[in-house]
Scaffold this motif. Structure first.
Motif, PDB file in Angstrom:
ATOM      1  N   GLY A 117       0.973  -1.203  -0.172  1.00  0.00           N
ATOM      2  CA  GLY A 117      -0.279   0.156   0.066  1.00  0.00           C
ATOM      3  C   GLY A 117       0.771   1.182   0.042  1.00  0.00           C
ATOM      4  O   GLY A 117       1.620   1.445  -0.857  1.00  0.00           O
ATOM      5  N   SER A 118       0.746   2.297   1.115  1.00  0.00           N
ATOM      6  CA  SER A 118       1.456   3.381   1.019  1.00  0.00           C
ATOM      7  C   SER A 118       2.767   3.458   1.806  1.00  0.00           C
ATOM      8  O   SER A 118       3.393   4.205   1.781  1.00  0.00           O
ATOM      9  CB  SER A 118       0.643   4.513   1.653  1.00  0.00           C
ATOM     10  OG  SER A 118       0.321   4.097   3.122  1.00  0.00           O
ATOM     11  N   ALA A 119       2.980   2.037   2.286  1.00  0.00           N
ATOM     12  CA  ALA A 119       4.399   2.027   3.189  1.00  0.00           C
ATOM     13  C   ALA A 119       5.235   1.093   2.700  1.00  0.00           C
ATOM     14  O   ALA A 119       4.876  -0.104   1.511  1.00  0.00           O
ATOM     15  CB  ALA A 119       3.650   1.290   4.555  1.00  0.00           C
ATOM     16  N   VAL A 120       6.497   1.218   2.802  1.00  0.00           N
ATOM     17  CA  VAL A 120       7.731   0.577   2.355  1.00  0.00           C
ATOM     18  C   VAL A 120       8.155  -0.428   3.595  1.00  0.00           C
ATOM     19  O   VAL A 120       8.359  -0.054   4.644  1.00  0.00           O
ATOM     20  CB  VAL A 120       8.814   1.258   1.781  1.00  0.00           C
ATOM     21  CG1 VAL A 120       9.989   0.300   1.805  1.00  0.00           C
ATOM     22  CG2 VAL A 120       8.306   1.954   0.303  1.00  0.00           C
ATOM     23  N   TRP A 121       8.213  -1.702   3.384  1.00  0.00           N
ATOM     24  CA  TRP A 121       8.707  -2.548   4.456  1.00  0.00           C
ATOM     25  C   TRP A 121       9.897  -2.915   4.278  1.00  0.00           C
ATOM     26  O   TRP A 121      10.256  -3.611   2.882  1.00  0.00           O
ATOM     27  CB  TRP A 121       7.688  -3.895   4.512  1.00  0.00           C
ATOM     28  CG  TRP A 121       6.400  -3.485   5.304  1.00  0.00           C
ATOM     29  CD1 TRP A 121       5.394  -2.803   4.755  1.00  0.00           C
ATOM     30  CD2 TRP A 121       6.135  -4.170   6.418  1.00  0.00           C
ATOM     31  NE1 TRP A 121       4.387  -2.723   5.644  1.00  0.00           N
ATOM     32  CE2 TRP A 121       4.546  -3.483   6.908  1.00  0.00           C
ATOM     33  CE3 TRP A 121       6.384  -5.173   7.365  1.00  0.00           C
ATOM     34  CZ2 TRP A 121       4.016  -3.692   7.918  1.00  0.00           C
ATOM     35  CZ3 TRP A 121       5.863  -5.303   8.607  1.00  0.00           C
ATOM     36  CH2 TRP A 121       4.414  -4.577   8.847  1.00  0.00           C
ATOM     37  N   ILE A 122      10.946  -2.934   4.983  1.00  0.00           N
ATOM     38  CA  ILE A 122      12.429  -3.238   4.736  1.00  0.00           C
ATOM     39  C   ILE A 122      12.567  -4.360   5.802  1.00  0.00           C
ATOM     40  O   ILE A 122      12.536  -4.157   7.028  1.00  0.00           O
ATOM     41  CB  ILE A 122      13.391  -2.394   5.086  1.00  0.00           C
ATOM     42  CG1 ILE A 122      12.956  -0.941   4.061  1.00  0.00           C
ATOM     43  CG2 ILE A 122      14.795  -2.598   4.978  1.00  0.00           C
ATOM     44  CD1 ILE A 122      13.731   0.279   4.383  1.00  0.00           C
ATOM     45  N   ALA A 147       7.037   7.062  -0.385  1.00  0.00           N
ATOM     46  CA  ALA A 147       6.206   6.245   0.565  1.00  0.00           C
ATOM     47  C   ALA A 147       5.586   7.120   1.423  1.00  0.00           C
ATOM     48  O   ALA A 147       6.000   8.472   1.904  1.00  0.00           O
ATOM     49  CB  ALA A 147       6.826   5.000   1.339  1.00  0.00           C
ATOM     50  N   ARG A 148       4.371   6.563   2.237  1.00  0.00           N
ATOM     51  CA  ARG A 148       3.833   7.470   3.268  1.00  0.00           C
ATOM     52  C   ARG A 148       4.483   7.061   4.674  1.00  0.00           C
ATOM     53  O   ARG A 148       4.713   7.996   5.648  1.00  0.00           O
ATOM     54  CB  ARG A 148       2.420   7.280   3.380  1.00  0.00           C
ATOM     55  CG  ARG A 148       1.823   7.966   2.369  1.00  0.00           C
ATOM     56  CD  ARG A 148       1.725   9.212   2.303  1.00  0.00           C
ATOM     57  NE  ARG A 148       0.741   9.948   1.174  1.00  0.00           N
ATOM     58  CZ  ARG A 148      -0.479  10.592   1.660  1.00  0.00           C
ATOM     59  NH1 ARG A 148      -0.635  10.409   3.200  1.00  0.00           N
ATOM     60  NH2 ARG A 148      -1.215  10.963   0.930  1.00  0.00           N
ATOM     61  N   SER A 149       5.065   5.878   4.865  1.00  0.00           N
ATOM     62  CA  SER A 149       5.592   5.280   6.168  1.00  0.00           C
ATOM     63  C   SER A 149       6.685   4.280   5.576  1.00  0.00           C
ATOM     64  O   SER A 149       6.511   3.840   4.434  1.00  0.00           O
ATOM     65  CB  SER A 149       4.727   4.861   7.213  1.00  0.00           C
ATOM     66  OG  SER A 149       4.152   3.640   6.425  1.00  0.00           O
ATOM     67  N   VAL A 150       7.742   3.700   6.685  1.00  0.00           N
ATOM     68  CA  VAL A 150       8.512   2.901   6.606  1.00  0.00           C
ATOM     69  C   VAL A 150       8.638   1.973   7.778  1.00  0.00           C
ATOM     70  O   VAL A 150       8.746   2.396   8.709  1.00  0.00           O
ATOM     71  CB  VAL A 150      10.203   3.343   6.210  1.00  0.00           C
ATOM     72  CG1 VAL A 150      11.075   2.434   5.775  1.00  0.00           C
ATOM     73  CG2 VAL A 150      10.005   4.541   4.854  1.00  0.00           C
TER      74      VAL A 150
END
Length: 254
Positions: A10-15, A44-47
Motif C-alpha cells: 500500500g502506502s508503506a515500504v517494508w524493509i 512512501a507514506r511510512s517505512v
C-alpha cells in the motif's frame, strides 16, 4: 539469499533484514543496502523495518572481530553510522516492528526509529562492553533522552536483557502486541499515518531530530575511539568469547 528484502505494501515500504542464521546482524554491505532502501522510500507514506527468522537485528556482525583489521572495522563503523543516519534523515516516519532479539546495534536501530511496536517475544539490550565494544551511536547518548540517563547507562554499561514489557515501561517502544499480531498492528499504524499530511509529518520529524543532531558529533568521536581500539586485547577477547559462546576473560585495567 537476499540480505535485505524491500516490499511495497500500500502506502508503506517494508524493509526486512534477512540473515536469520546470524540473527539478522549486518555487515557493511548489508548496512548500506538498508540505508539505500530507506533513501529510496521517500515516495512512501511510512517505512517499516523488521527482521526474519524470529529475530529483529543483532547489530553489527562479530564474525570478523576476533582477527580485525582497521580497514574492515572502519568500513563496518561507517556503514553503521550511515544506516542510523538514513533512518533519521528519511522524510517519512520509520517504524521498528520488533520480533525476537534487538541486541547491540539492533537495539540502537530501535532507538533511531521514530516509532516501535514490539512482539511479546521481543528482547532488547546492548552488548558493547560484553563483547569488546561500546554502543556509541545511540545508546551512550540519545537513549538517555528516551528512557533517562541512569536507565540508559544501565542498559549501555551492564548489558542486561529487557523483555518487551520492560521496554514498554522504559519508553523504548510504543506498544507491545502478541507475536502473531505484530505485522497487522504495524500495518494499522501505517494506515493511521497515511491519513496524515506527509509535508507536516516531515516538518515534525525534522524538528524532532534536535536531540539526535545535538548528539551527532559524539557518534563520530566515539567511532574514532573505537577505530583506535581495533585489535586491542579487549576487542579480540570479547569477540572470541562471543563466537565460542563462553564468558569473556578481559585483562585487568592498566
Amino acid at each position: 539469499m537476499t540480505d535485505v528484502e524491500v516490499e511495497r505494501r500500500g502506502s508503506a515500504v517494508w524493509i526486512r533484514l534477512n540473515r536469520p542464521e546470524r540473527r539478522n546482524a549486518y555487515d557493511a554491505p548489508m548496512a548500506h543496502a538498508i540505508a539505500d532502501a530507506l533513501e529510496d522510500a521517500a515516495a512512501a507514506r511510512s517505512v517499516v523495518i523488521t527482521g526474519s527468522g524470529g529475530s529483529f537485528c543483532a547489530g553489527g556482525a562479530l564474525t570478523g572481530l576476533a582477527q580485525p583489521t582497521m580497514e574492515n572495522m572502519r568500513g563496518l563503523y561507517r556503514a553503521s553510522l550511515r544506516l542510523l543516519d538514513a533512518v533519521r534523515q528519511c522524510p517519512r516516519p520509520v517504524i521498528a516492528a520488533v520480533g525476537g532479539a534487538a541486541a547491540g546495534g539492533g537495539n540502537e536501530l530501535v532507538v533511531a526509529c521514530d516509532l516501535a511496536v514490539a512482539a511479546r517475544s521481543a528482547t532488547f539490550g546492548q552488548t558493547g562492553p560484553r563483547v569488546g565494544s561500546s554502543p556509541v551511536m545511540g545508546a551512550t547518548n540519545v537513549l538517555a533522552t528516551q528512557i533517562g540517563e541512569k536507565r540508559a547507562k544501565e542498559m549501555a554499561m551492564l548489558c542486561r536483557r529487557y523483555s518487551a514489557e520492560q521496554a514498554l515501561g522504559l519508553g523504548l517502544v510504543n506498544e507491545v502486541v502478541d507475536d502473531d499480531a505484530l505485522e497487522a498492528r504495524v500495518a494499522e499504524v501505517c494506515a493511521e499515518i497515511e491519513a496524515l499530511s506527509p509535508r507536516y509529518l516531515e516538518i515534525t520529524k525534522v524538528s524532532s531530530n534536535v536531540w539526535w543532531n545535538a548528539a551527532r558529533d559524539s557518534f563520530s568521536t566515539g567511532l574514532g575511539m573505537l577505530v583506535q581500539a581495533v585489535g586491542s586485547p579487549d576487542m579480540v577477547e570479547g569477540a572470541t568469547a562471543f563466537l565460542e559462546k563462553r564468558r569473556p576473560r578481559f585483562p585487568d585495567p592498566a
